[in-house]
Each structure stands twice: as structure tokens, then as C-alpha cells.
Design a protein around this motif. Sequence first.
Motif, PDB file in Angstrom:
ATOM      1  N   ILE A 164     -68.812  -5.584   1.066  1.00  0.00           N
ATOM      2  CA  ILE A 164     -67.387  -5.884   1.255  1.00  0.00           C
ATOM      3  C   ILE A 164     -67.019  -7.194   0.567  1.00  0.00           C
ATOM      4  O   ILE A 164     -65.997  -7.276  -0.133  1.00  0.00           O
ATOM      5  CB  ILE A 164     -67.048  -5.950   2.756  1.00  0.00           C
ATOM      6  CG1 ILE A 164     -67.115  -4.553   3.383  1.00  0.00           C
ATOM      7  CG2 ILE A 164     -65.663  -6.563   2.980  1.00  0.00           C
ATOM      8  CD1 ILE A 164     -66.913  -4.544   4.884  1.00  0.00           C
ATOM      9  N   VAL A 165     -67.832  -8.205   0.738  1.00  0.00           N
ATOM     10  CA  VAL A 165     -67.545  -9.500   0.119  1.00  0.00           C
ATOM     11  C   VAL A 165     -67.559  -9.380  -1.389  1.00  0.00           C
ATOM     12  O   VAL A 165     -66.695  -9.938  -2.080  1.00  0.00           O
ATOM     13  CB  VAL A 165     -68.571 -10.553   0.596  1.00  0.00           C
ATOM     14  CG1 VAL A 165     -68.419 -11.852  -0.194  1.00  0.00           C
ATOM     15  CG2 VAL A 165     -68.399 -10.823   2.084  1.00  0.00           C
ATOM     16  N   ASP A 178     -64.276  -9.739  -3.817  1.00  0.00           N
ATOM     17  CA  ASP A 178     -64.331 -10.771  -4.853  1.00  0.00           C
ATOM     18  C   ASP A 178     -63.942 -10.211  -6.211  1.00  0.00           C
ATOM     19  O   ASP A 178     -63.331 -10.899  -7.027  1.00  0.00           O
ATOM     20  CB  ASP A 178     -65.740 -11.355  -4.915  1.00  0.00           C
ATOM     21  CG  ASP A 178     -65.870 -12.445  -5.962  1.00  0.00           C
ATOM     22  OD1 ASP A 178     -66.630 -12.254  -6.927  1.00  0.00           O
ATOM     23  OD2 ASP A 178     -65.195 -13.486  -5.815  1.00  0.00           O
ATOM     24  N   ARG A 179     -64.264  -8.927  -6.450  1.00  0.00           N
ATOM     25  CA  ARG A 179     -63.952  -8.329  -7.740  1.00  0.00           C
ATOM     26  C   ARG A 179     -62.464  -8.112  -7.943  1.00  0.00           C
ATOM     27  O   ARG A 179     -62.015  -7.934  -9.065  1.00  0.00           O
ATOM     28  CB  ARG A 179     -64.693  -6.987  -7.884  1.00  0.00           C
ATOM     29  CG  ARG A 179     -66.179  -7.135  -8.105  1.00  0.00           C
ATOM     30  CD  ARG A 179     -66.760  -5.835  -8.627  1.00  0.00           C
ATOM     31  NE  ARG A 179     -66.609  -4.759  -7.672  1.00  0.00           N
ATOM     32  CZ  ARG A 179     -67.523  -4.447  -6.761  1.00  0.00           C
ATOM     33  NH1 ARG A 179     -68.626  -5.148  -6.676  1.00  0.00           N
ATOM     34  NH2 ARG A 179     -67.323  -3.448  -5.926  1.00  0.00           N
ATOM     35  N   THR A 180     -61.692  -8.102  -6.856  1.00  0.00           N
ATOM     36  CA  THR A 180     -60.258  -7.895  -7.002  1.00  0.00           C
ATOM     37  C   THR A 180     -59.580  -9.067  -7.690  1.00  0.00           C
ATOM     38  O   THR A 180     -58.499  -8.936  -8.240  1.00  0.00           O
ATOM     39  CB  THR A 180     -59.603  -7.664  -5.624  1.00  0.00           C
ATOM     40  OG1 THR A 180     -59.801  -8.830  -4.816  1.00  0.00           O
ATOM     41  CG2 THR A 180     -60.218  -6.454  -4.933  1.00  0.00           C
ATOM     42  N   GLU A 191     -67.545 -17.496   1.810  1.00  0.00           N
ATOM     43  CA  GLU A 191     -68.142 -16.587   0.843  1.00  0.00           C
ATOM     44  C   GLU A 191     -69.355 -17.218   0.163  1.00  0.00           C
ATOM     45  O   GLU A 191     -70.350 -16.545  -0.112  1.00  0.00           O
ATOM     46  CB  GLU A 191     -67.078 -16.215  -0.195  1.00  0.00           C
ATOM     47  CG  GLU A 191     -67.553 -15.280  -1.280  1.00  0.00           C
ATOM     48  CD  GLU A 191     -66.476 -15.024  -2.322  1.00  0.00           C
ATOM     49  OE1 GLU A 191     -65.387 -15.588  -2.162  1.00  0.00           O
ATOM     50  OE2 GLU A 191     -66.742 -14.287  -3.267  1.00  0.00           O
ATOM     51  N   ALA A 192     -69.281 -18.525  -0.090  1.00  0.00           N
ATOM     52  CA  ALA A 192     -70.389 -19.218  -0.746  1.00  0.00           C
ATOM     53  C   ALA A 192     -71.652 -19.217   0.095  1.00  0.00           C
ATOM     54  O   ALA A 192     -72.768 -19.269  -0.437  1.00  0.00           O
ATOM     55  CB  ALA A 192     -69.979 -20.659  -1.064  1.00  0.00           C
ATOM     56  N   ASP A 193     -71.498 -19.135   1.425  1.00  0.00           N
ATOM     57  CA  ASP A 193     -72.659 -19.112   2.305  1.00  0.00           C
ATOM     58  C   ASP A 193     -73.498 -17.849   2.125  1.00  0.00           C
ATOM     59  O   ASP A 193     -74.662 -17.808   2.540  1.00  0.00           O
ATOM     60  CB  ASP A 193     -72.226 -19.224   3.765  1.00  0.00           C
ATOM     61  CG  ASP A 193     -71.619 -20.580   4.077  1.00  0.00           C
ATOM     62  OD1 ASP A 193     -70.796 -20.642   5.015  1.00  0.00           O
ATOM     63  OD2 ASP A 193     -71.955 -21.559   3.383  1.00  0.00           O
ATOM     64  N   LEU A 194     -72.892 -16.814   1.540  1.00  0.00           N
ATOM     65  CA  LEU A 194     -73.592 -15.544   1.362  1.00  0.00           C
ATOM     66  C   LEU A 194     -74.127 -15.370  -0.054  1.00  0.00           C
ATOM     67  O   LEU A 194     -74.705 -14.330  -0.375  1.00  0.00           O
ATOM     68  CB  LEU A 194     -72.655 -14.373   1.688  1.00  0.00           C
ATOM     69  CG  LEU A 194     -72.156 -14.294   3.134  1.00  0.00           C
ATOM     70  CD1 LEU A 194     -71.214 -13.114   3.301  1.00  0.00           C
ATOM     71  CD2 LEU A 194     -73.324 -14.187   4.103  1.00  0.00           C
ATOM     72  N   THR A 230     -61.306 -14.100   6.498  1.00  0.00           N
ATOM     73  CA  THR A 230     -60.251 -13.397   5.758  1.00  0.00           C
ATOM     74  C   THR A 230     -60.721 -12.061   5.193  1.00  0.00           C
ATOM     75  O   THR A 230     -59.920 -11.338   4.600  1.00  0.00           O
ATOM     76  CB  THR A 230     -59.743 -14.278   4.605  1.00  0.00           C
ATOM     77  OG1 THR A 230     -60.809 -14.495   3.655  1.00  0.00           O
ATOM     78  CG2 THR A 230     -59.246 -15.616   5.118  1.00  0.00           C
ATOM     79  N   PHE A 231     -61.998 -11.730   5.363  1.00  0.00           N
ATOM     80  CA  PHE A 231     -62.521 -10.455   4.854  1.00  0.00           C
ATOM     81  C   PHE A 231     -62.409  -9.385   5.944  1.00  0.00           C
ATOM     82  O   PHE A 231     -62.467  -9.690   7.144  1.00  0.00           O
ATOM     83  CB  PHE A 231     -63.983 -10.608   4.430  1.00  0.00           C
ATOM     84  CG  PHE A 231     -64.179 -11.371   3.154  1.00  0.00           C
ATOM     85  CD1 PHE A 231     -64.223 -10.714   1.934  1.00  0.00           C
ATOM     86  CD2 PHE A 231     -64.305 -12.755   3.166  1.00  0.00           C
ATOM     87  CE1 PHE A 231     -64.408 -11.418   0.755  1.00  0.00           C
ATOM     88  CE2 PHE A 231     -64.488 -13.464   1.991  1.00  0.00           C
ATOM     89  CZ  PHE A 231     -64.539 -12.792   0.773  1.00  0.00           C
TER      90      PHE A 231
END
Length: 364
Positions: A59-60, A64-66, A31-34, A12-13
Motif C-alpha cells: 500500500i505504501v 507513493d507511485r501516485t 513512510e521513511a520508517d518503512l 494518511t495511508f
Amino acid sequence: MSSGGSSRELLTFPLAPLVRTKLTSAGFLTEADLSDIRPSQLSKEAGISLEDALEVLKIVSREDRTSGFSSISALQLLEQEQSLPNIVTFCSELDEALGGGIALRKVTEICGAPGIGKTQMCIQLVVDASIPEELGGAGGEAVYVDTEGSFIIERVVDIAQATVEHCHLMATRVAGMEEIKDYNLDKILSGIHYFRCHDHIELLATLHVLSNFLQQHPKVKVVVVDSIAFPFRHNFEDLSQRTRLLAGMAQSCIKLATDFSLAVVLTNQMTTRFSMESGITEIIPALGESWGHACTVRLVLFWESGQRHAVLYKSPSKEETTVSFQITTGGIRDVVHKPNKPDNSTSEEPRPEDCTPRKKPKTA
């Protein structure tokens, strides 16, 4: 790698398709994998370049900050800094004083009187930004913003050709280095993006659009503005307006350096200041004291006894020091120290007094 049930999927990124495929193949699905992974480790495990790994993590993190606030640990910051290459000057003494060369993610200001070598050093840096990663370079491109018209393409060719020859010589000493064969003059020149600005309005406009330009040219590793002072030295009756514009421009440079993980290098001129208390005229960098806080690193170039010197005047991690350098046909180089002359020798080159900075440490 750890995976959380509610963690967002990497599909989704807004990642490049090829990079997304390699991440999926390597087992990076969410996302958790990173989380808590270093750029160098991600590059190795996923089989992508270090540049792509940094872009993925950026990018991730940005996406995430959004949805809320996010933080990064001091250890992660240190690892990010250590994973980035420096841009060498080809003067080993100066590179050592800087901690390996001009650092990415920082704003470096090079000050000095006319003719001392500021432009020569800038040309050297935009050329050296292309040095292949296999040789410890950034393997990238460069942006050169010229406000004085001092960018001479013939000089760029001389320095670039000398750099190619040097890199090929170094490559012969490293086994299994085939990629260096593609490193040539055309590759360097095609990677230097040139902008000519004739006044402060064009300069401000160029810096404003650079963000979009850099998104389209992710290989850029250094942005040079030569010089930052020239458009602001004249025709400014409202000094408060000039201060505001300079402050905004400083913030733009800092943002470019951090957002795109590149080095921003600015040149500045020298000016005189009369001290009412001491009655002494001082030679200081132009644009005032408030501008001096904008840069992370400040180098002051000056003449002494007919020799060029550079003072590391400001640095967050390195001590103030002075080194000598010379300008050759091939660019910036170390000074070859000759044996001491006999005591009866009286030959000594004149010292251009007006090029010596206000303050510099004692040299051995």
C-alpha cells in the motif's frame, strides 16, 4: 529506522486501524520508517502477521507511485521472493524440482492428456493453500475457476481430510503448537471459493472481477483455472480474435499473481501437430506457441510404463527434470519404489503412447 522531515505520515495511508495502531506503537510513524525494511522484519518488530506486513509495504509503495515514479532494488525483490511461502504438492520429488512447491507471484501451467491427474493436482493445491503457517504453509484460502465441470466436491473432501490428518500428525512433533487445533475440514472447505464458467465469455468476466474479489478476500494464496484451454478449443472461426483474448487473459493472470502475491495455476490440454519437415506427429500443449510464453513455469504430465510422470518443462530458475508421482485416495503423493524384479519377470504395464510429451529429459 530513519525519519525524514518531509516524509509522509503513515496515518494518511489507507491501512487497517488495528495494523496502523500496531505500527505506531512500534515506532513506525512515517513512510521513511518503512524504507529498506523486509516484510519479515516488519512483521516481527510491529507484531503483525507476514501477510499484513506485505500488505502495508504494498500500500505504501502504491500510494507513493501516485506522486511519481518509484523503484525497488534487486535485493528487495529477492527478499520479497524469499519471504513468501510455497504451496506444496505433497509429492516431495516434485516439490524439490519446483524449488519448494508452487511459487507465489508466478503463473504456473500444468499440461497433460485427459486422465493424467491435472485436476487432482489442482484440488491438492487449493487444499494445501490452507496449511497453517506454523507448519510452513501459506495459511490462506483459494479460488477455483472450473471451466470443464470436473470439480468433484467428494474428491475435495477426501484430499482435505487426508491433509488435516497429515498436518495434525506433523503438529504433534512440534512443541507448543496450539493453533493447529483449529485446522479442520470445515476450515479448509470454507476457504475454497468456487466459480463455474461455461464458456470463454464467462471466464473472461470472472477473471475481470477477480481483482475486486481478492481485495475483499486477502487470504487467497492461489487461483486455479481448470482448464484454460477448454473454452477456447471450439467455436472460434477468427483465430486472431482468440489470440488477442488469450493474450489479454495472460496479462490478467500475471497482474493478479504480482499484485496480490499469490500463485496462479492454469491447466492446459494436449494436442497434436504434424511437422511437414520431418513428417512426424508431435504431442504438444494446446493454444499455440505464443501462449507458451505467458506462463512462468510449465509442467507437463505424462504416462510412461504405466506410471505418472511430471516434466518441469519451463522454469526461470530450475533445470529441466522429470519426476514420478502417484494419485492416492488422499491426493498427490510420492511413488513408493519397489525393489527390482528378478530378471525372469515379464510383467509390465502397457504404456499409453498418446500421453507422452514431445520432449522430455532422460531419466536415470
